[in-house]
Design a protein around this motif. Structure first.
Motif, PDB file in Angstrom:
ATOM      1  N   LEU A 100      -9.312  -7.318  -5.795  1.00  0.00           N
ATOM      2  CA  LEU A 100      -8.731  -8.647  -5.598  1.00  0.00           C
ATOM      3  C   LEU A 100      -7.831  -8.640  -4.361  1.00  0.00           C
ATOM      4  N   ARG A 101      -6.982  -7.620  -4.228  1.00  0.00           N
ATOM      5  CA  ARG A 101      -6.079  -7.567  -3.083  1.00  0.00           C
ATOM      6  C   ARG A 101      -6.838  -7.315  -1.785  1.00  0.00           C
ATOM      7  N   THR A 102      -7.905  -6.508  -1.859  1.00  0.00           N
ATOM      8  CA  THR A 102      -8.737  -6.330  -0.668  1.00  0.00           C
ATOM      9  C   THR A 102      -9.358  -7.653  -0.258  1.00  0.00           C
ATOM     10  N   ARG A 103      -9.866  -8.387  -1.230  1.00  0.00           N
ATOM     11  CA  ARG A 103     -10.439  -9.703  -0.956  1.00  0.00           C
ATOM     12  C   ARG A 103      -9.415 -10.641  -0.324  1.00  0.00           C
ATOM     13  N   GLN A 104      -8.170 -10.545  -0.746  1.00  0.00           N
ATOM     14  CA  GLN A 104      -7.113 -11.408  -0.215  1.00  0.00           C
ATOM     15  C   GLN A 104      -6.678 -11.003   1.198  1.00  0.00           C
ATOM     16  N   GLY A 105      -7.112  -9.816   1.642  1.00  0.00           N
ATOM     17  CA  GLY A 105      -6.770  -9.369   2.988  1.00  0.00           C
ATOM     18  C   GLY A 105      -5.627  -8.392   3.054  1.00  0.00           C
ATOM     19  N   HIS A 106      -5.275  -7.771   1.927  1.00  0.00           N
ATOM     20  CA  HIS A 106      -4.126  -6.870   1.882  1.00  0.00           C
ATOM     21  C   HIS A 106      -4.503  -5.397   2.064  1.00  0.00           C
ATOM     22  N   SER A 107      -5.731  -5.126   2.504  1.00  0.00           N
ATOM     23  CA  SER A 107      -6.165  -3.752   2.775  1.00  0.00           C
ATOM     24  C   SER A 107      -6.491  -3.651   4.264  1.00  0.00           C
ATOM     25  N   PRO A 108      -5.532  -3.263   5.087  1.00  0.00           N
ATOM     26  CA  PRO A 108      -5.711  -3.315   6.543  1.00  0.00           C
ATOM     27  C   PRO A 108      -6.897  -2.502   7.058  1.00  0.00           C
ATOM     28  N   SER A 109      -7.285  -1.458   6.336  1.00  0.00           N
ATOM     29  CA  SER A 109      -8.369  -0.612   6.828  1.00  0.00           C
ATOM     30  C   SER A 109      -9.752  -1.214   6.583  1.00  0.00           C
ATOM     31  N   VAL A 110      -9.832  -2.253   5.761  1.00  0.00           N
ATOM     32  CA  VAL A 110     -11.132  -2.823   5.380  1.00  0.00           C
ATOM     33  C   VAL A 110     -11.546  -3.897   6.377  1.00  0.00           C
ATOM     34  N   THR A 111     -12.770  -3.785   6.861  1.00  0.00           N
ATOM     35  CA  THR A 111     -13.329  -4.808   7.744  1.00  0.00           C
ATOM     36  C   THR A 111     -14.358  -5.626   6.976  1.00  0.00           C
ATOM     37  N   PHE A 112     -14.529  -6.867   7.395  1.00  0.00           N
ATOM     38  CA  PHE A 112     -15.440  -7.788   6.729  1.00  0.00           C
ATOM     39  C   PHE A 112     -16.579  -8.159   7.676  1.00  0.00           C
TER      40      PHE A 112
END
Length: 332
Positions: free
Chosen positions: A44-56
């Motif tokens: 959920l937090r990754t989806r919200q943009g709170h995981s700086p290392s994750v690219t979409f």
């Protein structure tokens, strides 16, 4: 194959069902037909943009269960039942929100089970975290003691409550909702404490004047310092959840950790792959024997993944939310 792709940071609506090519195996990686995936608040937090290392765009999902469809490892023959947890699933590479997932061989845990897919999918991240956190606290079978579980109506909290009850640990479990108290009692909690308007310190001291021997904090950053004040002198606090986020701001260890009190943490990445296989198999065997019963809140089809995230984000779930990538949509 069909997959739920997180197209950009945002609300549940950014999870879109897409047709993607089935990944091709490469050296060190095998293809898994995903039969079930548990949902987690970190997604959920990754989806919200709170995981700086994750690219979409990214296919989320830090865990899954299924069968090996194409293998590059003789220890993982095609048709094997496997589970996978963490190891940057759904973050550095696509994860379990799909009908197929290409995963590193060292993440795959072969297991033997007769459990249905929805039940098996509820176990890996939840039960490995619960079991590992209790071990980190130093709680042993028949070891006695008093345990406070904060955030106990989460899937990990309910699993930890069950395991502690089976060990004969006197357990107090917190919830912010009176409506969820019965679920905690059913899981084996000796005491259910409302963590709402009244200071939890007063409630805990009324039950245990010296405080609990152990605190398992699944709320995390927002309550970790408070948990250090709740535990008895010389007791242990283990932070094993992040329901409130990942960072403790302005943390001063010498000033904020009482002398002699232990603060530790558990991360399920510790038990990924071969390191967690025996632990997970033990959990599966206990479920099959009726010793533990996983708490499944609701099962969703892949088409309903946005609805599943809305339910999780609204804190409506009691227990584990599961998605079955091959199931038909219900429109819930």
């Amino acid at each position: 194959m069909r997959a739920a792709v997180c197209t950009a940071p945002g609300g549940p609506e950014v999870l879109r069902i897409r047709e993607l090519p089935v990944p091709e195996v490469r050296d060190g990686w095998s293809l898994v037909r995903v039969e079930g995936a548990g949902l987690n608040r970190s997604e959920l937090r990754t989806r919200q943009g709170h995981s700086p290392s994750v690219t979409f765009p990214r296919v989320l999902g830090i865990e899954c269960v299924g069968t090996v469809a194409d293998s590059t490892d003789p220890r993982l023959p095609a048709g094997s039942t496997v589970a996978a947890v963490m190891g940057e699933m759904g973050r550095a590479f696509d994860g379990g929100y799909a009908q197929y997932a290409l995963l590193p061989n060292d993440l795959l845990m072969p297991v033997t089970t007769t459990l249905p897919w929805d039940v098996l999918a509820a176990l890996p991240e939840t039960c490995l975290t619960a079991r590992g956190a209790l071990d980190t606290l130093g709680i042993a079978p028949a070891g006695g003691g008093r345990l406070l579980i904060r955030g106990a109506t989460s899937s990990v909290g309910l699993a930890a409550t069950q395991i502690a009850a089976a060990h004969g640990i006197e357990t107090a479990a917190t919830t912010r909702s009176k409506d969820k108290a019965q679920a905690l009692k059913a899981a084996g909690a000796d005491h259910v404490l409302l963590d709402d308007a009244a200071p939890l310190l007063d409630t805990v001291r009324a039950l245990w004047p010296e405080g609990p021997d152990y605190v398992l904090d699944l709320v995390g950053a927002a309550t970790a310092l408070d948990s250090l004040r709740l535990v008895r002198p010389g007791g242990t606090v283990c932070v094993a959840g992040s329901l409130s986020g990942w960072l403790i701001h302005d943390f001063e260890p010498i000033a904020m950790i009482p002398t002699g009190t232990r603060l530790t943490a558990f991360h399920s990445d510790t038990l990924k792959g071969a390191g967690g296989r025996d632990t997970l198999q033990r959990v599966i065997d206990d479920v099959e024997a009726g010793i533990h019963r996983p708490h499944i809140d609701r099962v969703f089809a892949l088409d309903d993944i946005a609805a599943a995230h809305r339910r999780m984000e609204a804190d409506l779930a009691t227990g584990k939310t599961v998605v079955l990538p091959w199931a038909h949509a219900t429109g819930t």
